[in-house]
Design an enzyme around this catalytic site. Structure first.
Site, PDB file in Angstrom:
ATOM      1  N   LYS A 166       0.832  -1.201   0.000  1.00 52.44           N
ATOM      2  CA  LYS A 166       0.000   0.000   0.000  1.00 52.44           C
ATOM      3  C   LYS A 166       0.870   1.256   0.000  1.00 52.44           C
ATOM      4  O   LYS A 166       2.017   1.224   0.455  1.00 52.44           O
ATOM      5  CB  LYS A 166      -0.893   0.023   1.249  1.00 52.44           C
ATOM      6  CG  LYS A 166      -1.977  -1.022   1.312  1.00 52.44           C
ATOM      7  CD  LYS A 166      -2.747  -0.894   2.620  1.00 52.44           C
ATOM      8  CE  LYS A 166      -3.880  -1.908   2.692  1.00 52.44           C
ATOM      9  NZ  LYS A 166      -4.952  -1.587   1.725  1.00 52.44           N
ATOM     10  N   ARG A 170     -10.656 -11.240   1.016  1.00 56.52           N
ATOM     11  CA  ARG A 170     -11.541 -12.233   0.402  1.00 56.52           C
ATOM     12  C   ARG A 170     -10.952 -13.642   0.481  1.00 56.52           C
ATOM     13  O   ARG A 170     -11.681 -14.629   0.469  1.00 56.52           O
ATOM     14  CB  ARG A 170     -11.840 -11.842  -1.042  1.00 56.52           C
ATOM     15  CG  ARG A 170     -10.669 -11.898  -1.995  1.00 56.52           C
ATOM     16  CD  ARG A 170     -10.896 -11.103  -3.264  1.00 56.52           C
ATOM     17  NE  ARG A 170     -10.900  -9.669  -2.990  1.00 56.52           N
ATOM     18  CZ  ARG A 170     -11.146  -8.736  -3.908  1.00 56.52           C
ATOM     19  NH1 ARG A 170     -11.420  -9.095  -5.159  1.00 56.52           N
ATOM     20  NH2 ARG A 170     -11.108  -7.457  -3.600  1.00 56.52           N
TER      21      ARG A 170
END
Length: 473
Positions: A252, A326
Site C-alpha cells: 500500500k 476475500r
C-alpha cells in the site's frame, strides 16, 4: 503493554424520581419559543436556545438539550452531544452525574446509544485519566427494557471500536483471538475455540495461511458458538480479522497505512455481536468465525501469480496481495457451509476501497443472494441507526471471476466491490448469504452524531438486531 479493552462507558440508571443536589438536563424542541420538557418552567430561555438537535446550553448548573424534531437520528445526535458536553464539563471540574428528565414521547434507544457512544474515547497513554462523566439517571423513561437493550447495543459497539482501535504492535492474531476468548469466557453458555496455525494447516485453510505467511506472527481462527435454543435457526457470521494490512508484496502507499490497524473491524463486529447475542440470551443459534492474520511483506510472503488451495479444495489465482480479505473469508465461508449447516450466512469486512468510492463513509454496501435476508439486514440497520445500500450481483460479471490458471481469479477487472462479492459467492454453495462491505463506515476521521474519530463499530448493531428478529422465509 496493557490496552484499555473494554473501555468503561457512562452508567445509565432508570428511575422515577430526581435526586437532590444533582445537575439536571431539560429537553427542548424547536418552536417560537422553544418547547421545554419537564422541569423547564424554571429555565431561562434566551435566543441561543433553539431546540435544534444536539445543541447544549448550561444554565445555573443545569443543562438545556435540543432534541430537534424527534427523529431517531435527532435523538442519537442529542444524546451524543450531551455526553460530549457533560464530559467536557467534568474535565473542567464540573459534575460527574446528572438527571435527565424525559417525556413520554422520548425515543429512548437512539438517545441512550448517543449518550453512551458520543463520549467514547480510546487512548493508550501514561497520563492520568481525566475526570470523567460517570453516570446519568433517566427520569420518566417510557421503556426501561429499551434502555437496557440500548445499553447492550452500545456496549457491543464500543467493544468493536476498542478491538479495532487497538494498535497492531500489540494486536497480532494471537492477541485478538485470546482477547476474544477471554471476553467470551465471561458469558454463560457462550463457547469459544481458538485454532492455531497447526490446526489451520491440517484442515487446509490455504487462504488464511497464504495471507499470514508473510508475518512472523502466525494466523488464528476464532470460533464462537451460541446455542440459544436447540431447534432455532442457525445463523453463521464471518468476520475479516486482518490485524494489520501492509498490502503484502502489492504494498500500500504509506499515506493512510497507519489506519490499517482497523482492517479487522469486520471480525471485531462479529466477536462483539456474538457476545452481545449471548448476553441477551437470544433464542437463536449463532456461530461466529473470525479468521485472523497479518498481511506483511517478507521473504515468505505470498506473491501475485501464486495459486492457493482453500478449505474444501477450490483453488484461486492470486493477482493482488492487497486483496487478502476475500482469501481468508473464503476459507471460513467454505468451512461453515461444509461443517455447520447454516440456515443463513453473513460475512462482514472492510473489503474494498471501491465501496468507499461508491457509497461514501457513512453507508455500508450490502450484497445478498436472498431478498429476504437482504430485507432483514436493512431493517436491522434501520432499527439501530446503521445505513445499508443493496448492491447488485450481475451475472454478466460472474464469468470474470473464473481463472485460466486455477478455479477462480482473485481480482478480476471491473467494479471492485461487486467482483469481490462475486468471488465470495463462489464459496457459499447455495446457502442464503449476504456480504457486508464496511470499508467506508468502519472508520471515521471526524465527529458526527454518536461517531467519533477512529473505529466506529459499524455493523455490530445490525448483526445483533438481525439475530434478535431473524426469521426464515
Amino acid at each position: 503493554m496493557r490496552l484499555p479493552v473494554p473501555t468503561p462507558l457512562v452508567a445509565v440508571e432508570v428511575a422515577d424520581t430526581l435526586r437532590r443536589g444533582v445537575g439536571r438536563v431539560v429537553l427542548a424542541s424547536p418552536g417560537e419559543p422553544p418547547v421545554l420538557g419537564p422541569g423547564g418552567a424554571d429555565v431561562e430561555v434566551t435566543e441561543e436556545v433553539t431546540g435544534k438537535a444536539g445543541t447544549t446550553h448550561k444554565r445555573n448548573g443545569h443543562w438545556v438539550l435540543g432534541v430537534g424534531e424527534g427523529s431517531p437520528a435527532d435523538w442519537r445526535t442529542a444524546g451524543a452531544s450531551l455526553a460530549r458536553a457533560l464530559q467536557g464539563d467534568a474535565e473542567g471540574d464540573g459534575g460527574t452525574t446528572f438527571d435527565v428528565r424525559l417525556t413520554d414521547t422520548a425515543d429512548v434507544q437512539p438517545f441512550v446509544l448517543g449518550l453512551l457512544l458520543g463520549g467514547y474515547r480510546y487512548r493508550v497513554t501514561n497520563e492520568e485519566a481525566p475526570k470523567r462523566l460517570k453516570s446519568l439517571r433517566l427520569v420518566g423513561a417510557p421503556s426501561p427494557d429499551e434502555v437496557r437493550r440500548a445499553v447492550d447495543l452500545a456496549t457491543a459497539t464500543a467493544l468493536t471500536r476498542d478491538l479495532a482501535n487497538s494498535p497492531a504492535n500489540v494486536k497480532d492474531p494471537a492477541w485478538l483471538a485470546t482477547t476474544a476468548a477471554k471476553l467470551a469466557g465471561t458469558v454463560p453458555g457462550l463457547e469459544v475455540e481458538v485454532r492455531d496455525e497447526n490446526w489451520l494447516t491440517r484442515e487446509g485453510f490455504g487462504g488464511v495461511l497464504a495471507v499470514g505467511n508473510g508475518s512472523a506472527r502466525p494466523p488464528r481462527l476464532v470460533h464462537l458458538t451460541w446455542n440459544g435454543a436447540p431447534d432455532a435457526p442457525h445463523l453463521v457470521l464471518v468476520g475479516k480479522g486482518i490485524t494489520f494490512d501492509t498490502g503484502g508484496i502489492s504494498v500500500k502507499p504509506a499515506d493512510g497505512m497507519h489506519l490499517m490497524r482497523t482492517d479487522m473491524a469486520g471480525g471485531a463486529a462479529v466477536i462483539a455481536a456474538v457476545i452481545a447475542i449471548a448476553r441477551r440470551s437470544l433464542p437463536i443459534r449463532v456461530t461466529g468465525l473470525v479468521p485472523c492474520a497479518e498481511n506483511h511483506v517478507s521473504g515468505t510472503a505470498y506473491r501475485p501469480g501464486d495459486v492457493i488451495r482453500h478449505y474444501g479444495g477450490t483453488t484461486t489465482e492470486v493477482t493482488n496481495t492487497d486483496a487478502e480479505g476475500r482469501l481468508v473469508l473464503a476459507d471460513a465461508i467454505a468451512y461453515a457451509v461444509r461443517n455447520l449447516k447454516p440456515d443463513a450466512l453473513v460475512d462482514v469486512a472492510t473489503l474494498t476501497g471501491a465501496m468507499k468510492v461508491s457509497l461514501g463513509v457513512r453507508t455500508g454496501g450490502l450484497f445478498a443472494t436472498s431478498d429476504d435476508l437482504a430485507a432483514q439486514l436493512t431493517e436491522a440497520g434501520t432499527r439501530t441507526g446503521e445505513a445499508w445500500w443493496r448492491m447488485p450481483l450481475p451475472e454478466d460479471l460472474a464469468d470474470d471471476v473464473q481463472s485460466d490458471l486455477a478455479d477462480l481469479r482473485q481480482c478480476p477487472p471491473g467494479p471492485g466491490g461487486i467482483t469481490a462479492a462475486l468471488f465470495l459467492r463462489e464459496f457459499t454453495n447455495g446457502v442464503p448469504w449476504a456480504h457486508l462491505d464496511i470499508a467506508g463506515p468502519a472508520r471515521a476521521d471526524k465527529t458526527y452524531a454518536e461517531v467519533v474519530p477512529g473505529a466506529t463499530g459499524f455493523a455490530t448493531r445490525t448483526l445483533v438486531a438481525l439475530a434478535e428478529h431473524y426469521h426464515q422465509p
